[in-house]
Design a protein around this motif. Structure first.
Motif, PDB file in Angstrom:
ATOM      1  N   ALA A   1      -1.964 -37.461  -1.324  1.00 48.52           N
ATOM      2  CA  ALA A   1      -1.852 -37.837   0.089  1.00 48.52           C
ATOM      3  C   ALA A   1      -1.549 -39.322   0.140  1.00 48.52           C
ATOM      4  N   SER A   2      -0.563 -39.697   0.952  1.00 39.87           N
ATOM      5  CA  SER A   2      -0.163 -41.096   0.982  1.00 39.87           C
ATOM      6  C   SER A   2       0.383 -41.469   2.346  1.00 39.87           C
ATOM      7  N   GLU A   3       0.172 -42.721   2.705  1.00 46.97           N
ATOM      8  CA  GLU A   3       0.703 -43.296   3.932  1.00 46.97           C
ATOM      9  C   GLU A   3       1.339 -44.633   3.570  1.00 46.97           C
ATOM     10  N   PRO A   4       2.658 -44.761   3.735  1.00 47.29           N
ATOM     11  CA  PRO A   4       3.317 -46.034   3.387  1.00 47.29           C
ATOM     12  C   PRO A   4       2.640 -47.224   4.061  1.00 47.29           C
ATOM     13  N   GLY A   5       2.283 -48.213   3.245  1.00 48.52           N
ATOM     14  CA  GLY A   5       1.619 -49.405   3.741  1.00 48.52           C
ATOM     15  C   GLY A   5       0.115 -49.311   3.807  1.00 48.52           C
ATOM     16  N   SER A   6      -0.447 -48.094   3.631  1.00 48.66           N
ATOM     17  CA  SER A   6      -1.903 -47.917   3.729  1.00 48.66           C
ATOM     18  C   SER A   6      -2.538 -47.473   2.423  1.00 48.66           C
ATOM     19  N   GLY A   7      -1.763 -46.987   1.482  1.00 49.15           N
ATOM     20  CA  GLY A   7      -2.309 -46.566   0.195  1.00 49.15           C
ATOM     21  C   GLY A   7      -2.109 -45.091  -0.085  1.00 49.15           C
ATOM     22  N   SER A   8      -2.597 -44.681  -1.236  1.00 53.85           N
ATOM     23  CA  SER A   8      -2.425 -43.303  -1.699  1.00 53.85           C
ATOM     24  C   SER A   8      -3.730 -42.786  -2.269  1.00 53.85           C
ATOM     25  N   THR A   9      -3.874 -41.460  -2.246  1.00 54.73           N
ATOM     26  CA  THR A   9      -5.019 -40.793  -2.866  1.00 54.73           C
ATOM     27  C   THR A   9      -4.502 -39.665  -3.748  1.00 54.73           C
ATOM     28  N   PHE A  10      -4.832 -39.744  -5.025  1.00 50.47           N
ATOM     29  CA  PHE A  10      -4.488 -38.702  -5.982  1.00 50.47           C
ATOM     30  C   PHE A  10      -5.755 -37.916  -6.285  1.00 50.47           C
ATOM     31  N   SER A  11      -5.706 -36.601  -6.071  1.00 48.56           N
ATOM     32  CA  SER A  11      -6.856 -35.725  -6.317  1.00 48.56           C
ATOM     33  C   SER A  11      -6.541 -34.826  -7.504  1.00 48.56           C
ATOM     34  N   LEU A  12      -7.338 -34.971  -8.565  1.00 51.35           N
ATOM     35  CA  LEU A  12      -7.160 -34.182  -9.787  1.00 51.35           C
ATOM     36  C   LEU A  12      -8.241 -33.096  -9.801  1.00 51.35           C
TER      37      LEU A  12
ATOM     38  N   ILE B   1       7.514 -37.653  -7.418  1.00 52.55           N
ATOM     39  CA  ILE B   1       6.783 -38.659  -8.201  1.00 52.55           C
ATOM     40  C   ILE B   1       6.285 -38.125  -9.536  1.00 52.55           C
ATOM     41  N   PHE B   2       6.173 -36.794  -9.671  1.00 50.55           N
ATOM     42  CA  PHE B   2       5.699 -36.227 -10.938  1.00 50.55           C
ATOM     43  C   PHE B   2       6.845 -35.801 -11.852  1.00 50.55           C
ATOM     44  N   LYS B   3       8.076 -36.113 -11.453  1.00 49.66           N
ATOM     45  CA  LYS B   3       9.213 -35.792 -12.309  1.00 49.66           C
ATOM     46  C   LYS B   3       9.341 -36.822 -13.421  1.00 49.66           C
ATOM     47  N   ARG B   4       9.873 -36.370 -14.547  1.00 59.57           N
ATOM     48  CA  ARG B   4      10.022 -37.255 -15.702  1.00 59.57           C
ATOM     49  C   ARG B   4      11.000 -38.389 -15.403  1.00 59.57           C
ATOM     50  N   PHE B   5      10.557 -39.641 -15.687  1.00 63.26           N
ATOM     51  CA  PHE B   5      11.345 -40.864 -15.517  1.00 63.26           C
ATOM     52  C   PHE B   5      11.690 -41.171 -14.057  1.00 63.26           C
ATOM     53  N   HIS B   6      10.947 -40.574 -13.122  1.00 57.38           N
ATOM     54  CA  HIS B   6      11.215 -40.885 -11.714  1.00 57.38           C
ATOM     55  C   HIS B   6      10.627 -42.244 -11.369  1.00 57.38           C
ATOM     56  N   ARG B   7      11.422 -43.060 -10.666  1.00 59.41           N
ATOM     57  CA  ARG B   7      10.975 -44.368 -10.181  1.00 59.41           C
ATOM     58  C   ARG B   7      11.274 -44.441  -8.693  1.00 59.41           C
ATOM     59  N   GLY B   8      10.217 -44.681  -7.903  1.00 61.97           N
ATOM     60  CA  GLY B   8      10.382 -44.737  -6.463  1.00 61.97           C
ATOM     61  C   GLY B   8      11.114 -45.991  -6.024  1.00 61.97           C
TER      62      GLY B   8
ATOM     63  N   GLU C   1       9.437 -38.701   1.701  1.00 63.40           N
ATOM     64  CA  GLU C   1      10.527 -37.986   1.031  1.00 63.40           C
ATOM     65  C   GLU C   1      10.459 -38.077  -0.489  1.00 63.40           C
ATOM     66  N   GLU C   2       9.562 -38.931  -1.013  1.00 61.20           N
ATOM     67  CA  GLU C   2       9.448 -39.085  -2.468  1.00 61.20           C
ATOM     68  C   GLU C   2       8.216 -38.406  -3.051  1.00 61.20           C
ATOM     69  N   LEU C   3       7.371 -37.841  -2.177  1.00 53.57           N
ATOM     70  CA  LEU C   3       6.124 -37.238  -2.664  1.00 53.57           C
ATOM     71  C   LEU C   3       6.381 -36.092  -3.636  1.00 53.57           C
TER      72      LEU C   3
ATOM     73  N   GLY D   1       4.135 -41.909 -16.616  1.00 54.17           N
ATOM     74  CA  GLY D   1       2.688 -41.757 -16.491  1.00 54.17           C
ATOM     75  C   GLY D   1       2.256 -40.548 -15.690  1.00 54.17           C
ATOM     76  N   LEU D   2       2.782 -40.420 -14.470  1.00 53.41           N
ATOM     77  CA  LEU D   2       2.383 -39.298 -13.615  1.00 53.41           C
ATOM     78  C   LEU D   2       2.909 -37.969 -14.155  1.00 53.41           C
ATOM     79  N   TYR D   3       4.068 -38.010 -14.803  1.00 51.85           N
ATOM     80  CA  TYR D   3       4.601 -36.792 -15.413  1.00 51.85           C
ATOM     81  C   TYR D   3       3.663 -36.298 -16.517  1.00 51.85           C
ATOM     82  N   LEU D   4       3.188 -37.223 -17.358  1.00 48.75           N
ATOM     83  CA  LEU D   4       2.231 -36.858 -18.404  1.00 48.75           C
ATOM     84  C   LEU D   4       0.928 -36.358 -17.796  1.00 48.75           C
ATOM     85  N   THR D   5       0.488 -37.014 -16.728  1.00 45.29           N
ATOM     86  CA  THR D   5      -0.759 -36.594 -16.072  1.00 45.29           C
ATOM     87  C   THR D   5      -0.673 -35.148 -15.597  1.00 45.29           C
TER      88      THR D   5
END
Length: 350
Positions: A325-336, A288-295, A283-285, A307-311
């Motif tokens: 792509a992310s799975e809670p407890g298993s990690g995340s993958t950011f593709s640029l 995460i790219f919004k300004r000042f968003h903290r999960g 529900e937070e995916l 950071g992610l907002y600037l990216t």
């Protein structure tokens, strides 16, 4: 009573016609022509006068109708009704004028919406900045007052000094991030692309993030290689990649692993940054790219959500995009993804 804008014109041409007719009557009376000629001349003058009067009043009526239509059209545009009063199928000057006025109204409407959006963004940015600065400034004031207390025990003074320095560093980092953000959003600093090796850019970001990874015993594995050359802003792209790597380090447990790969496709180059950290809630995916968003899992980690907002701003500013792509407890993958316009691949890579 409405003032007739054509009254002066009608009076002018009526006066000219009356003057010419008067001269003709004077000539007839002076030369004393025969009675049939005299009657015919007066009949001609009467017919001509009737035709002239009919022409003048028909022109007046037609022009008043056109002006009323134009007035109705402009009034409709004022109240945001894009209704076409004049026929657009007729190739007339008035129909062209109507089309141009409607186009101008559309342009002004778009500009107004853009200015309102920019104004809202500026207000939002000012509000966010003031909110983010409030906490570190309050902490600085608190620790400064504690250090000024003469009754403070010597063993607590170093701890308060350390916390004061930590808050000062946090404030300096926050201000630096806000300056970068404001310059990018205001256009003071523009993205300037130049054909450079994207692998070197990724390595520069890894080098920048390596000390934090080493302190946390997080391994960064590079599987990219070099020789993939494409137009990009090396400085800002390094900043964008570093922000993602730094984010991965923060949310990966001690002894974790981060794998970075670089792949070239027909249209885009893809940079994958994969970690085996905490992951992101589904529900937070989208946030995460919004300004000042903290999960919800980011409360203990340092940062303010820039950071992610600037990216995203940097990558999209170069025609690229980001997938997550992310799975809670298993990690995340950011593709640029960055476009390969003007791609040159080193033959030694193949």
């Amino acid at each position: 009573m409405k003032k007739n804008p054509f009254r002066r014109l009608i009076f002018r041409w009526t006066f000219v016609f009356a003057l010419v007719s008067g001269l003709l009557v004077t000539l007839l009376l002076c030369f004393r022509p025969e009675t049939p000629v005299l009657i015919g001349s007066f009949a001609y003058l009467a017919c001509t006068g009737a035709i002239f009067a009919g022409f003048i009043f028909s022109v007046r009526r037609e022009m008043e109708t056109v002006l009323e239509q134009l007035s109705e059209m402009i009034q409709g545009l004022i109240y945001r009704r894009d209704k076409e009063i004049l026929s657009v199928t007729e190739d007339t000057l008035l129909s062209k004028l109507q089309s141009q006025v409607i186009q101008l109204t559309g342009i002004l409407s778009v500009q107004k919406e853009r200015y309102l959006k920019e104004n809202r963004e500026i207000k939002s940015l000012i509000s966010d900045i003031s909110h983010q600065l409030k906490t570190p400034l309050a902490n600085l004031a608190m620790y400064s007052s504690l250090l000024d207390d003469p009754e403070i025990s010597p063993d607590k003074r170093p701890e308060f000094t350390r916390r004061l320095k930590s808050q000062t560093d946090k404030l300096a980092w926050l201000l630096d991030s806000l300056i970068k953000l404001s310059r990018l959003e205001s256009g003071i600093i523009s993205i300037e692309t130049e054909a450079k090796d994207l692998g070197n850019t990724v390595l520069a970001a890894i080098k920048q993030a390596f000390p934090a990874a080493e302190n946390k015993n997080v391994t960064i594995e590079w599987r990219g290689g070099q020789g993939l050359v494409l137009p990009h802003d090396a400085k800002w792209t390094t900043e964008a990649i570093y922000n993602v790597i730094d984010n991965a380090i923060k949310y990966t447990d001690t002894g974790g692993n981060i794998i970075i790969t670089l792949t070239g496709y027909d249209l885009f180059a893809r940079i994958d940054i994969a970690d085996n950290g905490q992951g992101i809630l589904p529900e937070e995916l989208n946030d995460i790219f919004k300004r000042f968003h903290r999960g919800t899992n980011a409360r203990e980690a340092e940062g303010v959500g820039l950071g992610l907002y600037l990216t995203r701003k940097i990558i999209t500013g170069q025609g690229g995009y980001i997938k997550t792509a992310s799975e809670p407890g298993s990690g995340s993958t950011f593709s640029l993804f960055l476009p390969l316009d003007g791609l040159r691949v080193n033959s030694s890579q193949h």
